[in-house]
Design a protein around this motif. Structure first.
Motif, short mmCIF file in Angstrom:
data_model
loop_
_atom_site.label_atom_id
_atom_site.label_comp_id
_atom_site.label_asym_id
_atom_site.label_seq_id
_atom_site.Cartn_x
_atom_site.Cartn_y
_atom_site.Cartn_z
N ARG A 6 -12.55 3.82 8.41
CA ARG A 6 -11.66 3.11 7.49
C ARG A 6 -12.05 1.64 7.41
N CYS A 7 -11.68 1.02 6.29
CA CYS A 7 -11.88 -0.41 6.11
C CYS A 7 -11.00 -1.15 7.13
N PHE A 8 -11.56 -2.17 7.79
CA PHE A 8 -10.81 -2.90 8.80
C PHE A 8 -9.60 -3.61 8.22
N SER A 9 -9.69 -4.06 6.98
CA SER A 9 -8.63 -4.88 6.40
C SER A 9 -7.53 -4.07 5.73
N CYS A 10 -7.91 -3.12 4.87
CA CYS A 10 -6.88 -2.43 4.08
C CYS A 10 -6.66 -0.98 4.53
N GLY A 11 -7.57 -0.40 5.30
CA GLY A 11 -7.37 0.96 5.79
C GLY A 11 -7.87 2.06 4.88
N TYR A 52 -12.88 -6.27 -2.36
CA TYR A 52 -14.04 -6.87 -1.71
C TYR A 52 -14.04 -6.65 -0.21
N CYS A 53 -12.87 -6.34 0.39
CA CYS A 53 -12.86 -6.04 1.82
C CYS A 53 -13.61 -4.73 2.08
N CYS A 54 -13.42 -3.75 1.21
CA CYS A 54 -14.10 -2.46 1.36
C CYS A 54 -15.59 -2.60 1.01
N ARG A 55 -15.88 -3.42 0.00
CA ARG A 55 -17.27 -3.62 -0.40
C ARG A 55 -18.08 -4.25 0.72
ZN LIG Z 1 -10.62 -2.61 2.24
#
Ligand SMILES: [Zn+2]
Length: 72
Positions: A6-11, A52-55
């Motif tokens: 998972r993305c660290f920021s948004c999950g 952009y957090c996932c990118r």
């Molecule tokens: Zn994210």
């Protein structure tokens, strides 16, 4: 190492998209091993990775597991 699930920021789950991303980018590499920035942007948009957090999770991933395994 290994892409986080998972993305660290948004999950958002990104690990499954990373394999698709690598496959699509691998097809688009030029002779010198580079990929056009527009193709990367388009591929991320097609996979539904908008934030952009996932990118950054996908773009900053370095696959080192195959290089580290012989030392374990
Ligand atoms: Zn994210």
């Amino acid at each position: 190492m290994i892409i986080p699930v998972r993305c660290f920021s948004c999950g958002k789950v990104i690990a499954s998209d990373y394999r698709k991303f690598v496959a699509k980018i691998g097809e688009s590499k030029t002779a010198d091993g580079k990929v056009d920035q527009k193709i990367v942007e388009k591929t991320l948009d097609e996979l539904g990775i908008k934030r952009y957090c996932c990118r950054r999770m996908i773009l900053s991933q370095a696959d080192l597991i195959d290089e580290i395994i012989p030392f374990s």
